[in-house]
Design a protein around this motif. Structure first.
Motif, PDB file in Angstrom:
ATOM      1  N   UNK A 109       0.832  -1.212   0.000  1.00 29.98           N
ATOM      2  CA  UNK A 109       0.000   0.000   0.000  1.00 29.98           C
ATOM      3  C   UNK A 109       0.866   1.261   0.000  1.00 29.98           C
ATOM      4  N   UNK A 110       1.928   1.266   0.845  1.00 32.63           N
ATOM      5  CA  UNK A 110       2.796   2.436   0.919  1.00 32.63           C
ATOM      6  C   UNK A 110       3.545   2.676  -0.383  1.00 32.63           C
ATOM      7  N   UNK A 111       3.984   1.604  -1.006  1.00 36.28           N
ATOM      8  CA  UNK A 111       4.661   1.764  -2.293  1.00 36.28           C
ATOM      9  C   UNK A 111       3.737   2.379  -3.334  1.00 36.28           C
ATOM     10  N   UNK A 112       2.482   1.963  -3.298  1.00 34.40           N
ATOM     11  CA  UNK A 112       1.508   2.536  -4.230  1.00 34.40           C
ATOM     12  C   UNK A 112       1.281   4.011  -3.940  1.00 34.40           C
ATOM     13  N   UNK A 113       1.208   4.351  -2.619  1.00 32.98           N
ATOM     14  CA  UNK A 113       1.013   5.759  -2.247  1.00 32.98           C
ATOM     15  C   UNK A 113       2.208   6.605  -2.662  1.00 32.98           C
ATOM     16  N   UNK A 114       3.421   6.056  -2.478  1.00 36.26           N
ATOM     17  CA  UNK A 114       4.620   6.786  -2.896  1.00 36.26           C
ATOM     18  C   UNK A 114       4.605   7.032  -4.396  1.00 36.26           C
ATOM     19  N   UNK A 115       4.187   6.031  -5.127  1.00 37.33           N
ATOM     20  CA  UNK A 115       4.107   6.179  -6.591  1.00 37.33           C
ATOM     21  C   UNK A 115       3.108   7.270  -6.964  1.00 37.33           C
ATOM     22  N   UNK A 116       1.946   7.278  -6.280  1.00 35.64           N
ATOM     23  CA  UNK A 116       0.932   8.299  -6.567  1.00 35.64           C
ATOM     24  C   UNK A 116       1.424   9.687  -6.205  1.00 35.64           C
TER      25      UNK A 116
END
Length: 291
Positions: A109-116
């Motif tokens: 989830x955090x990796x996805x948020x960082x990407x966003x």
């Protein structure tokens, strides 16, 4: 001759013995007698260790029964302890697996948020470029305007002054006296906002010489009742806009420190405490340039 046919005869031999021999005989007899008594007692003890009575047997049975119960209880406790340790190990292992699974999900989830957020930051940077360019151009224009306010060209030579045109200099400060018409006069907050728009603030008086200068430049006319300065009441105390307290109370004698009150200056008069929402002229102050 058979053993039963043997007969023994008693023979008494009389002899003359000395008293000493008689005593020896008695001693030997006594020793034999003591040995016989000891053997008899031992035999009696051995006989007493014969068959147990009912009470003795019952007592020993109860004792053995208690020992058996204690041993059985210890075995049960040991088995329960082993079961508990096994259960704890299994539960802990399952908990670690669930926690690891949860952490992996959070990581995803955090990796996805960082990407966003990276994409959002990229878009904002692209949008800020034209704004930044315009801002830089405005700052250049403003700096040029400021230089022009303090400096002028004479005979192909730039001459600069400490205070821009329309401002009065005293000591290390420049002052703008806004003696405007009644329709353009402002409340204390509005006057302060006007000063801030001129890269200055309402006047803060630090010493007696500055107080005299501010009082002398608070010009009197029929349209002006006073000039706002940077002194007002905060939490029951007279405070300057720079956060410092009014140290010389003689400058505003018999004026109660009531919240919502601000101070005005007027030529030939003492400072007055009036409501901050009244409309008056005002005096701005800022540091003079070193030229």
């Amino acid at each position: 001759m058979a053993e039963s046919d043997v007969q023994y005869a008693s023979v008494v031999i009389k002899s003359k013995r000395s008293p000493r021999a008689k005593n020896v005989e008695e001693v030997v007899y006594d020793e034999v007698n003591i040995r016989n008594q000891t053997a008899q007692q031992t035999s009696e003890k051995n006989d007493s260790a014969g068959p147990l009575t009912d009470n003795e047997a019952k007592r020993r049975f109860l004792c053995y029964q208690k020992l058996t119960c204690c041993f059985g209880s210890l075995c049960v406790i040991l088995v329960l302890a082993i079961i508990g340790v096994c259960f704890y190990y299994v539960s802990s292992h399952k908990s670690d697996e669930e926690e690891l699974k949860h952490l992996k999900a959070n990581q995803t989830f955090l990796l996805q948020e960082i990407y966003n957020l990276t994409n959002i930051n990229k878009n904002l940077t692209e949008q800020m470029e034209p704004i930044k360019k315009t801002w830089n151009e405005q700052n250049i224009s403003r700096a040029q305007w400021s230089i022009d306010e303090y400096c002028r060209m004479e005979n192909n030579k730039r001459t600069c002054v400490s205070c821009q045109k329309g401002w009065l200099q005293s000591q290390s400060s420049c002052y703008a006296v806004n003696n405007v018409e009644p329709q353009h006069q402002k409340t204390w907050e509005e006057a302060r906002e006007d000063c801030r728009g001129k890269s200055s603030d309402l006047t803060v008086v630090d010493n007696e010489a500055e107080k005299v200068f501010v009082k002398d430049t608070s010009w009197v006319n029929n349209r002006i009742k006073g000039y706002w300065i940077g002194l007002r009441v905060e939490e029951g105390k007279w405070k300057w806009i720079d956060g410092s307290d009014l140290t010389n109370q003689d400058w505003i004698q018999q004026q109660s420190a009531t919240d919502g009150q601000c101070v005005t200056s007027l030529q030939n008069q003492e400072w007055r405490s009036v409501r901050c929402n009244e409309r008056n002229a005002w005096i701005c102050e800022k540091k003079a340039l070193s030229v």
